[in-house]
Design a protein around this motif. Structure first.
Motif, PDB file in Angstrom:
ATOM      1  N   MET A 293      52.336  47.621  29.684  1.00  0.00           N
ATOM      2  CA  MET A 293      53.407  48.212  30.491  1.00  0.00           C
ATOM      3  C   MET A 293      53.581  47.463  31.812  1.00  0.00           C
ATOM      4  O   MET A 293      54.708  47.276  32.285  1.00  0.00           O
ATOM      5  CB  MET A 293      53.110  49.685  30.748  1.00  0.00           C
ATOM      6  CG  MET A 293      53.336  50.562  29.532  1.00  0.00           C
ATOM      7  SD  MET A 293      53.310  52.299  29.951  1.00  0.00           S
ATOM      8  CE  MET A 293      54.679  52.433  31.082  1.00  0.00           C
ATOM      9  N   ASP A 297      56.802  45.241  32.567  1.00  0.00           N
ATOM     10  CA  ASP A 297      57.526  46.132  33.481  1.00  0.00           C
ATOM     11  C   ASP A 297      58.309  47.148  32.653  1.00  0.00           C
ATOM     12  O   ASP A 297      59.546  47.149  32.611  1.00  0.00           O
ATOM     13  CB  ASP A 297      58.465  45.325  34.384  1.00  0.00           C
ATOM     14  CG  ASP A 297      59.099  46.182  35.472  1.00  0.00           C
ATOM     15  OD1 ASP A 297      58.641  47.320  35.680  1.00  0.00           O
ATOM     16  OD2 ASP A 297      60.072  45.725  36.098  1.00  0.00           O
ATOM     17  N   MET A 299      59.367  50.076  32.652  1.00  0.00           N
ATOM     18  CA  MET A 299      60.485  50.901  33.095  1.00  0.00           C
ATOM     19  C   MET A 299      61.793  50.124  33.111  1.00  0.00           C
ATOM     20  O   MET A 299      62.864  50.724  33.245  1.00  0.00           O
ATOM     21  CB  MET A 299      60.197  51.486  34.483  1.00  0.00           C
ATOM     22  CG  MET A 299      58.920  52.321  34.542  1.00  0.00           C
ATOM     23  SD  MET A 299      58.711  53.486  33.147  1.00  0.00           S
ATOM     24  CE  MET A 299      60.055  54.614  33.453  1.00  0.00           C
ATOM     25  N   ASN A 300      61.710  48.798  32.968  1.00  0.00           N
ATOM     26  CA  ASN A 300      62.927  47.983  32.898  1.00  0.00           C
ATOM     27  C   ASN A 300      63.217  47.483  31.487  1.00  0.00           C
ATOM     28  O   ASN A 300      64.107  46.651  31.305  1.00  0.00           O
ATOM     29  CB  ASN A 300      62.829  46.789  33.851  1.00  0.00           C
ATOM     30  CG  ASN A 300      63.210  47.169  35.272  1.00  0.00           C
ATOM     31  OD1 ASN A 300      64.139  47.943  35.488  1.00  0.00           O
ATOM     32  ND2 ASN A 300      62.480  46.656  36.240  1.00  0.00           N
ATOM     33  N   THR A 303      65.973  51.316  26.362  1.00  0.00           N
ATOM     34  CA  THR A 303      65.664  52.696  25.977  1.00  0.00           C
ATOM     35  C   THR A 303      64.930  52.729  24.641  1.00  0.00           C
ATOM     36  O   THR A 303      63.884  53.367  24.498  1.00  0.00           O
ATOM     37  CB  THR A 303      66.956  53.524  25.880  1.00  0.00           C
ATOM     38  OG1 THR A 303      67.586  53.538  27.163  1.00  0.00           O
ATOM     39  CG2 THR A 303      66.668  54.948  25.453  1.00  0.00           C
ATOM     40  N   ARG A 306      61.347  51.256  24.992  1.00  0.00           N
ATOM     41  CA  ARG A 306      60.352  52.159  25.586  1.00  0.00           C
ATOM     42  C   ARG A 306      59.952  53.257  24.611  1.00  0.00           C
ATOM     43  O   ARG A 306      58.784  53.614  24.499  1.00  0.00           O
ATOM     44  CB  ARG A 306      60.901  52.768  26.880  1.00  0.00           C
ATOM     45  CG  ARG A 306      60.687  51.892  28.094  1.00  0.00           C
ATOM     46  CD  ARG A 306      61.347  52.469  29.325  1.00  0.00           C
ATOM     47  NE  ARG A 306      62.772  52.198  29.328  1.00  0.00           N
ATOM     48  CZ  ARG A 306      63.636  52.735  30.175  1.00  0.00           C
ATOM     49  NH1 ARG A 306      63.216  53.591  31.082  1.00  0.00           N
ATOM     50  NH2 ARG A 306      64.919  52.427  30.125  1.00  0.00           N
ATOM     51  N   TRP A 585      54.678  63.803  40.780  1.00  0.00           N
ATOM     52  CA  TRP A 585      54.428  62.375  40.586  1.00  0.00           C
ATOM     53  C   TRP A 585      54.214  61.709  41.931  1.00  0.00           C
ATOM     54  O   TRP A 585      54.939  61.983  42.892  1.00  0.00           O
ATOM     55  CB  TRP A 585      55.615  61.721  39.878  1.00  0.00           C
ATOM     56  CG  TRP A 585      55.918  62.314  38.537  1.00  0.00           C
ATOM     57  CD1 TRP A 585      56.647  63.434  38.285  1.00  0.00           C
ATOM     58  CD2 TRP A 585      55.487  61.823  37.267  1.00  0.00           C
ATOM     59  NE1 TRP A 585      56.700  63.668  36.938  1.00  0.00           N
ATOM     60  CE2 TRP A 585      55.993  62.702  36.286  1.00  0.00           C
ATOM     61  CE3 TRP A 585      54.723  60.729  36.873  1.00  0.00           C
ATOM     62  CZ2 TRP A 585      55.768  62.512  34.935  1.00  0.00           C
ATOM     63  CZ3 TRP A 585      54.496  60.541  35.524  1.00  0.00           C
ATOM     64  CH2 TRP A 585      55.013  61.420  34.567  1.00  0.00           C
ATOM     65  N   SER A 613      55.087  58.515  31.947  1.00  0.00           N
ATOM     66  CA  SER A 613      56.016  57.910  32.904  1.00  0.00           C
ATOM     67  C   SER A 613      57.218  57.307  32.194  1.00  0.00           C
ATOM     68  O   SER A 613      58.315  57.233  32.762  1.00  0.00           O
ATOM     69  CB  SER A 613      55.299  56.849  33.740  1.00  0.00           C
ATOM     70  OG  SER A 613      54.926  55.736  32.941  1.00  0.00           O
ATOM     71  N   ILE A 614      57.031  56.888  30.947  1.00  0.00           N
ATOM     72  CA  ILE A 614      58.149  56.368  30.154  1.00  0.00           C
ATOM     73  C   ILE A 614      59.086  57.506  29.768  1.00  0.00           C
ATOM     74  O   ILE A 614      60.307  57.423  29.900  1.00  0.00           O
ATOM     75  CB  ILE A 614      57.624  55.653  28.899  1.00  0.00           C
ATOM     76  CG1 ILE A 614      56.923  54.346  29.277  1.00  0.00           C
ATOM     77  CG2 ILE A 614      58.763  55.352  27.923  1.00  0.00           C
ATOM     78  CD1 ILE A 614      56.310  53.619  28.094  1.00  0.00           C
ATOM     79  N   LYS A 616      59.564  60.231  31.108  1.00  0.00           N
ATOM     80  CA  LYS A 616      60.169  60.918  32.249  1.00  0.00           C
ATOM     81  C   LYS A 616      61.682  60.728  32.270  1.00  0.00           C
ATOM     82  O   LYS A 616      62.419  61.590  32.743  1.00  0.00           O
ATOM     83  CB  LYS A 616      59.536  60.381  33.538  1.00  0.00           C
ATOM     84  CG  LYS A 616      59.897  61.144  34.794  1.00  0.00           C
ATOM     85  CD  LYS A 616      59.169  60.530  35.987  1.00  0.00           C
ATOM     86  CE  LYS A 616      59.577  61.233  37.282  1.00  0.00           C
ATOM     87  NZ  LYS A 616      58.963  60.574  38.461  1.00  0.00           N
ATOM     88  N   GLU A 617      62.140  59.600  31.728  1.00  0.00           N
ATOM     89  CA  GLU A 617      63.586  59.347  31.672  1.00  0.00           C
ATOM     90  C   GLU A 617      64.205  60.131  30.512  1.00  0.00           C
ATOM     91  O   GLU A 617      63.733  60.068  29.379  1.00  0.00           O
ATOM     92  CB  GLU A 617      63.865  57.857  31.506  1.00  0.00           C
ATOM     93  CG  GLU A 617      65.344  57.530  31.588  1.00  0.00           C
ATOM     94  CD  GLU A 617      65.607  56.038  31.522  1.00  0.00           C
ATOM     95  OE1 GLU A 617      66.660  55.657  30.990  1.00  0.00           O
ATOM     96  OE2 GLU A 617      64.759  55.260  31.993  1.00  0.00           O
TER      97      GLU A 617
END
Length: 758
Positions: A293, A297, A299-300, A303, A306, A585, A613-614, A616-617
């Motif tokens: 992760m 990165d 979070m970038n 969709t 992830r 968080w 954390s992934i 979370k979106e």
């Protein structure tokens, strides 16, 4: 795969004859050994094409080209011109142009995006590629564009059928090493390119040779999956000042690390900064996911990318890659490598060629719905007015303000859904009143107020236990104002008699009670311990308790709780509750609000925090919900329940105050658990969701179907008498370590002392 298994390791074509030999007799002798091969004499057609490109100003007809060729070859023996090349793996013998003419013709369509001078300079360059899945597309593209003269390929793996979703090769290559297959395909495009294969992959023993033998590489392309190799290859490339390029086939992400220009540049853009070097060797399985992760990165990433990360090891075995993305990546890497080699691109960085972003639908103008709590915040003036509507009761004993603060402080130490602390206490004219704060308790879990009433019942039990400890008896009226249901209890105090109460000592454990989400140590509760817990819970009128101790039942219950937790997390409303309302968080604006649950206490393992954390979106949660994934998110819950000493189940007959009474019984049970040196964790998602299932509000059809099945399985484990319902589940363990307690709101936000008219 082949009758001769040694054929599986051959990747270089055999040059059996070239024009330097110039001897027809020798040619006939050599060629006679290949009479049973497939012979393709391509020399005439290639020479005619070469003649054609040498006259760009004139559009020669086919007849004119044939005439020019015939004139050129008239005094020559074409068999003795060019090169005769045998490909052992395909049993083909080809006659083609000599190297100079072949390269000239094959690269002629590169002009002038690549000039002839640049092409000549590139032919002296060396590129190494580690990993031949995405690397296959890179290698073939590099070779096709001919931006180097030497290619080194390394991969220990073989072609499998599942690779053919992205590697362009044939079924006949299944079982053959990936770099061998790639080298063969390149040789069939350009036999004059120098190819070196490392079919054992990159090891500590060969990495130096791969990077530097016979002259160091000009560029290293990293497309391998092995974290240790990915890291060690960069470390050595940095020491040798070799630039590194990597493409991930997700959002077209491309990494460029110019160690040739920036000798002190940290590897992977410093994303591994702070991790001890020993942690980057022999990486433990639990550390791999968080490292990946950080490197990519996460979070970038896309969709779907992830969401797929969370399914590795669950429903898929490895990171997914699509042929379209791999093909794009091959082109992007080739383009960047060419410009690096020609000194046209000198920067380091991370870049995205994100087609979904570049080519996407125009916005439809709609904005995301912003959550709004339908309930008003607690109104003290309104609460005082409600209290004043109650029949007047003269308080014979009036605890002082400090004593009330002590009693209420104990009440606030109770458990609550997401640590929402849905209580407000108003001390007025000598009586203490407990209100439900509807604004704080509003949640997806709180269907029919069961979550709030459980918490309020537990808070009430704590308060009355502390009151008894300091010498007061609490006389209570539950829900004393039917038209004002948020007034849950009114308490009048009397001096306590000296009669011994077997639960008197429980107040000592109020401050230490905490939720322990760990798996616990192996431990079997003995009969006296079970009896003590039973006595505590069943001291509340109508309450019954049963203990789930059988391993098979705990396994099944763990699966049910985990599945319900997952439904809750991925449901649109439940997702908001879990990730925004309940969880704190680091760095978020609500991180220090003294309510909710810090993620570090909710989940301890870095891999689980990384996974959450992934999710979370909201888009990731929706994707997982649609694909039926996400089981990794609740795997820790499943295993912790399965390994518990037992799960205590409190049941109560249906009544208006059923869940308030359940909260009282649960708190007495839990405090006794603490007294025995054990620890507990409430398992409430099944109860909340099964309650919601009765109306179906907020649930999709798929969620309803799933919950129906889970409720049926639950009822096969939990024995219910008459009209009783399961109202509380507590996982009980022998703790390996103490749990961290959640914070509480300041008392001045919870207790209001109003003894004068407002």
């Amino acid at each position: 795969m082949y009758p001769d298994s040694t054929n599986n390791t051959i990747y270089k074509p055999v040059f059996i004859f070239n024009e330097q030999s110039g001897d027809k007799q020798k040619f006939n002798l050599v060629i006679s050994d290949y009479q049973n091969k497939i012979v393709l004499d391509l020399f005439p057609s290639q020479m005619k094409e070469l003649i054609k490109i040498q006259s760009p100003r004139i559009r020669l007809t086919s007849a004119e080209i044939d005439e020019k060729y015939n004139q050129w070859v008239a005094d020559k023996d074409p068999d003795l011109l060019g090169s005769w090349i045998y490909y052992p793996w395909s049993n083909r013998l080809l006659h083609i142009l000599n190297e100079t003419d072949f390269v000239t013709l094959r690269t002629s369509r590169n002009h002038y995006k690549i000039t002839p001078q640049e092409q000549a300079a590139l032919s002296k360059r060396k590129i190494g590629i580690i990993g031949l899945s995405v690397g296959h597309a890179v290698a073939v593209s590099v070779a096709t564009e001919r931006i180097c003269g030497t290619l080194k390929l390394a991969d220990f793996d073989t072609i499998e059928l599942s690779n053919l979703n992205r590697i362009k090769t044939g079924l006949h290559n299944l079982g053959i090493n990936k770099c061998i297959v790639t080298a063969r395909e390149i040789a069939e495009i350009d036999p004059y390119l120098e190819i070196q294969c490392y079919p054992e992959g990159i090891t500590d023993g060969n990495i130096t040779a791969f990077l530097s033998e016979h002259g160091k590489l000009d560029i290293l392309v990293d497309e391998c999956d092995d974290l240790e190799v990915k890291i060690s290859a960069r470390q050595m490339a940095k020491s040798l000042q070799i630039p590194v390029v990597m493409e991930t086939s997700d959002r077209g992400m491309l990494d460029v690390e110019r160690f040739d220009r920036e000798t002190d540049r940290p590897i992977l853009h410093g994303m591994l900064a702070g991790i001890p070097s020993e942690k980057l060797k022999n990486i433990a399985p639990a550390d791999r996911f968080p490292l990946v992760m950080r490197i990519i990165d996460a979070m970038n990433t896309s969709t779907r990318g992830r969401a797929s990360l969370l399914e590795i090891g669950q429903t898929i075995s490895t990171w997914p890659q699509l042929a379209s993305a791999v093909t794009l990546g091959g082109g992007v890497v080739t383009d960047v490598c060419r410009r690096i080699l020609l000194d046209q691109f000198t920067d380091s960085g991370r870049y995205y060629v994100d087609l979904e972003n570049i080519i996407s639908n125009k916005s439809d103008g709609t904005s995301e719905i912003v959550y709004s709590n339908p309930n008003a915040p607690f109104d003290l003036d309104e609460a005082a007015k409600i209290i004043d509507t109650l029949p007047e009761i003269t308080a014979h004993v009036i605890p002082d303000d400090d004593e009330i603060a002590e009693i209420v402080n104990a009440g606030t130490r109770a458990h609550s859904n997401g640590n929402d602390q849905p209580w407000k206490w108003v001390y007025r004219n000598g009586n203490l009143h407990l209100f439900q704060d509807a604004f704080r308790s509003h949640s997806f879990s709180n269907v029919n107020n069961i979550a709030a009433h459980l918490a309020l019942g537990a808070a009430f039990e704590n308060a009355t236990l502390r009151a008894k400890q300091i010498g007061y008896q609490a006389n209570v009226q539950l829900f004393p104002a039917p038209t004002f249901p948020n007034l849950v209890a009114s308490i009048q105090f009397e001096k306590r008699s000296q009669t011994e109460n077997k639960f008197a000592g429980l107040a000592d454990f109020i401050a230490s009670r905490a939720t322990n989400r760990g798996p616990g140590l192996p431990y079997k509760l003995n009969e006296p311990e079970l009896n003590a817990l039973r006595s505590a819970a069943e001291s509340i009128s109508g309450a019954q308790i049963q203990f789930i101790t059988e391993k098979s039942d705990l396994d099944n219950l763990g699966k049910i709780v985990a599945a319900c937790d997952l439904v809750f997390m991925l449901n649109e409303e439940g997702h908001r509750d879990f990730f925004e309302r309940n969880t704190r968080w680091p760095g978020d604006e609500n991180a220090n609000m003294k309510d909710g649950i810090p993620i570090q206490t909710l989940i301890s393992a870095p891999v689980q925090i990384a996974a959450l954390s992934i999710v979370k979106e909201k888009k990731i949660a929706a994707t997982l919900r649609a694909m039926g994934g996400g089981n990794a998110l609740t795997e820790a819950t499943r295993t912790s329940v399965a390994s518990a000493s037992c799960v205590a189940v409190i049941t109560l007959p249906a009544s208006a105050d059923q869940h308030f009474q359940a909260g009282m019984a649960a708190q007495k049970l839990w405090l006794n658990v603490e007294k025995l040196g054990l620890a507990g964790e409430p398992l409430l998602s099944p109860l909340f969701l099964f309650e919601r299932l009765d109306s179906g509000a907020g649930l999709s059809e798929g969620e309803k179907d799933k919950l129906q099945g889970l409720r049926y399985e639950f009822q096969n484990i939990i024995y219910l008498k008459n009209n009783a319902r399961a109202v509380f589940l507590l996982k009980i363990i022998k703790p390996e370590m103490s749990a961290i307690q959640s914070q509480r709101l300041p008392l001045n936000e919870t207790l209001f002392i109003v003894n004068d008219a407002i």
